[in-house]
Design an enzyme around this catalytic site. Structure first.
Site, mmCIF file in Angstrom:
data_model
loop_
_atom_site.group_PDB
_atom_site.id
_atom_site.type_symbol
_atom_site.label_atom_id
_atom_site.label_comp_id
_atom_site.label_asym_id
_atom_site.label_seq_id
_atom_site.Cartn_x
_atom_site.Cartn_y
_atom_site.Cartn_z
ATOM 1 N N ILE A 11 0.822 -1.209 0.000
ATOM 2 C CA ILE A 11 0.000 0.000 0.000
ATOM 3 C C ILE A 11 0.854 1.255 0.000
ATOM 4 O O ILE A 11 0.607 2.193 -0.753
ATOM 5 C CB ILE A 11 -0.951 0.022 1.217
ATOM 6 C CG1 ILE A 11 -1.885 -1.193 1.164
ATOM 7 C CG2 ILE A 11 -1.756 1.312 1.262
ATOM 8 C CD1 ILE A 11 -2.735 -1.275 -0.085
ATOM 9 N N THR A 82 0.702 -3.957 10.576
ATOM 10 C CA THR A 82 0.107 -4.065 11.909
ATOM 11 C C THR A 82 -0.281 -5.532 12.128
ATOM 12 O O THR A 82 -1.447 -5.902 11.927
ATOM 13 C CB THR A 82 -1.133 -3.160 12.045
ATOM 14 O OG1 THR A 82 -1.980 -3.350 10.898
ATOM 15 C CG2 THR A 82 -0.733 -1.709 12.148
ATOM 16 N N LYS A 204 -13.278 0.347 8.343
ATOM 17 C CA LYS A 204 -12.367 -0.488 7.559
ATOM 18 C C LYS A 204 -12.368 -1.926 8.085
ATOM 19 O O LYS A 204 -12.402 -2.896 7.308
ATOM 20 C CB LYS A 204 -10.946 0.081 7.621
ATOM 21 C CG LYS A 204 -9.841 -0.855 7.100
ATOM 22 C CD LYS A 204 -10.106 -1.266 5.647
ATOM 23 C CE LYS A 204 -9.147 -2.362 5.186
ATOM 24 N NZ LYS A 204 -7.800 -1.908 4.979
ATOM 25 N N GLY A 255 -6.803 -15.517 3.561
ATOM 26 C CA GLY A 255 -5.459 -15.081 3.926
ATOM 27 C C GLY A 255 -5.264 -13.608 3.651
ATOM 28 O O GLY A 255 -6.217 -12.849 3.513
ATOM 29 N N CYS A 258 -5.695 -8.744 5.435
ATOM 30 C CA CYS A 258 -7.008 -8.132 5.675
ATOM 31 C C CYS A 258 -7.952 -9.107 6.360
ATOM 32 O O CYS A 258 -8.146 -9.040 7.562
ATOM 33 C CB CYS A 258 -7.599 -7.632 4.354
ATOM 34 S SG CYS A 258 -6.689 -6.248 3.629
ATOM 35 N N LYS A 315 -4.675 -15.144 -2.864
ATOM 36 C CA LYS A 315 -5.680 -14.865 -3.886
ATOM 37 C C LYS A 315 -5.002 -14.862 -5.245
ATOM 38 O O LYS A 315 -3.778 -14.945 -5.341
ATOM 39 C CB LYS A 315 -6.414 -13.541 -3.624
ATOM 40 C CG LYS A 315 -5.563 -12.320 -3.797
ATOM 41 C CD LYS A 315 -6.320 -11.053 -3.413
ATOM 42 C CE LYS A 315 -7.560 -10.817 -4.228
ATOM 43 N NZ LYS A 315 -7.282 -10.465 -5.638
ATOM 44 N N ARG A 322 1.211 -13.723 2.255
ATOM 45 C CA ARG A 322 0.982 -13.437 3.668
ATOM 46 C C ARG A 322 -0.294 -14.117 4.155
ATOM 47 O O ARG A 322 -1.349 -13.977 3.556
ATOM 48 C CB ARG A 322 0.875 -11.926 3.903
ATOM 49 C CG ARG A 322 2.177 -11.168 3.731
ATOM 50 C CD ARG A 322 1.964 -9.685 3.939
ATOM 51 N NE ARG A 322 1.017 -9.132 2.973
ATOM 52 C CZ ARG A 322 0.572 -7.873 3.016
ATOM 53 N NH1 ARG A 322 0.955 -7.061 3.979
ATOM 54 N NH2 ARG A 322 -0.272 -7.445 2.085
#
Length: 420
Positions: A11, A82, A204, A255, A258, A315, A322
């Site tokens: 990001i 995070t 979010k 996964g 998110c 995906k 991750r």
């Protein structure tokens, strides 16, 4: 405008490049000297369509520079990881955010804006970020402006969505919100949604929790249908004909940074009030073991021991592994004694070709929905000892007639589907 972006991952880097592309002077900060050196030469460390071209354009304009240390700026954007803590409810670890704040603290001056893009637990801005700034002698909302502006983009389409998606701007004060909105006005064409910091944080998290809960329902349905010998995929297809029903698709688990992470931030903040979210997490976390159980059942009928995995990312059409359930399944299969070979055209560390991965295999297991897997060439399956394919993503469209094709719809039959 001078902007410093701390964290150059999936990001932070696209965000930094877009600010630079739109005429701002941007310093991107990351601890890796190799990464920053490569970026300054125009070389990427992540896969994202359009990013390389925009990076080279920003470098040619002289608007982007990567560094291992922050520099003084008008606005600071924090986009660091995070992760979950290793505690009871896997709460949000803010260590990287606190470290990023500490690194920019010597450069702060009155009227600067600090924006946290990292996904954070509810009240992180008020309980963690604001006190650090105020302890440095600033008054938030008067001297320094703080806001949380969560990213909400789809990997593989980030460069477009960062510009065109609606953007939530959650300030500690109304003035903070206005200041942060002005920063994103540099390139965001989507709706600017002004909010309070806590609202932005929780919105979010709920976007991803909503998807996690719905995927858990589909995964539980897949287990139920297999037990009852009913086609789960057909059930979903028919149920979704209802105008107010949208069941998601089952898979091998969820996964990424998110869906597999964010719900825990809400759960940890309110464990007694979140039983549904906790159950959904448990269901989705159980799917790798469920897939391995099905593999063991299928392999018990074969004389070989080799299992081929197609796809290791969480995906399709990205290189991000991750929290990937595919990686967990791979490890579980190896620990169960299977000879596992993997093919993933998007993961640089995987060097086998499709033919090599399928050689002498008794089962082909599709775990990522890469577009390359929509058609499985005969040159792959011809190498197999027993041509059986278990498609956990229900995405394979073409395969040789001699291949036994299984998915969550016909897995209970252990027979070749009529067509795919």
């Amino acid at each position: 405008m001078k902007i410093t972006v701390v964290g150059l991952g999936y990001i932070g880097l696209p965000t930094a490049i877009l600010f630079a592309k739109y005429g701002n002077t941007v310093t991107g900060v990351d601890l890796s000297p190799i990464m920053t050196e490569n970026l300054n030469m125009g070389h990427l460390h992540i896969e994202e369509p359009g990013l390389e071209e925009d990076l080279k354009q920003a470098l040619a304009l002289g608007n982007f520079h990567a560094s291992t240390v922050p520099v003084s700026a008008d606005a600071y954007i924090i986009a660091v990881p995070t992760p979950n803590k290793d505690d009871l409810y896997k709460s949000c670890d803010t260590a990287y955010i606190e470290s990023a704040l500490a690194s920019i603290m010597p450069h702060l001056k009155k009227n600067d804006t600090i924006i946290v893009e990292s996904t954070i637990a509810p009240r992180t801005m008020a309980d963690v970020v604001q006190p650090m700034i105020e302890n440095a002698g600033f008054t938030v909302g008067e001297d320094i402006y703080l806001a949380h502006c969560p990213e909400r983009v789809l990997p593989g389409n980030i460069m477009h969505e960062l510009v065109h998606n609606p953007r939530i701007i959650g300030g500690i004060t109304a003035k903070c919100t206005e200041k942060a909105a002005a920063v994103y006005g540099a390139f965001v064409e989507g709706e600017i949604i002004k909010a309070e910091a806590g609202e932005a944080e929780l919105s979010k998290l709920m976007e991803n929790t909503y998807r996690d809960v719905n995927i858990a329902l589909a995964n539980e349905l897949a287990k139920i249908s297999n037990h009852l010998e009913i086609d789960a995929l057909r059930v979903i297809e028919m149920a979704n004909k209802h105008p107010r029903v949208n069941l998601h698709q089952p898979g091998p688990g969820v996964g990424g940074h998110c869906l597999a992470v964010d719900p825990y931030f809400v759960i940890a903040a309110a464990p007694e009030q979140s039983p549904l979210m906790q159950t959904a997490r448990a269901v989705n976390n159980s799917m790798p073991a469920h897939v391995v159980s099905q593999v063991k059942s299928l392999m018990a009928e074969q004389d070989g021991n080799r299992v081929t995995i197609f796809g290791l990312t969480y995906k399709g059409n990205i290189d991000d592994t991750r929290e990937s359930p595919a990686m967990e399944i791979k490890d579980m299969l190896i620990k169960s004694g299977f000879d596992v070979k993997a093919f993933d055209p998007h993961v640089a560390s995987e060097i086998l070709t499709g033919e090599e991965a399928c050689e002498d295999s008794s089962l082909l297991l599709v775990l990522s929905d890469h577009s390359e897997f929509r058609e499985i060439p005969a040159s792959y399956t011809d190498q197999m000892r027993t041509p059986i394919l278990f498609d956990t993503k229900n995405m394979v469209q073409t395969v040789s007639d001699d291949v036994t094709y299984l998915n969550y719809g016909n897995l209970h039959t252990k027979k070749q589907a009529i067509s795919i």
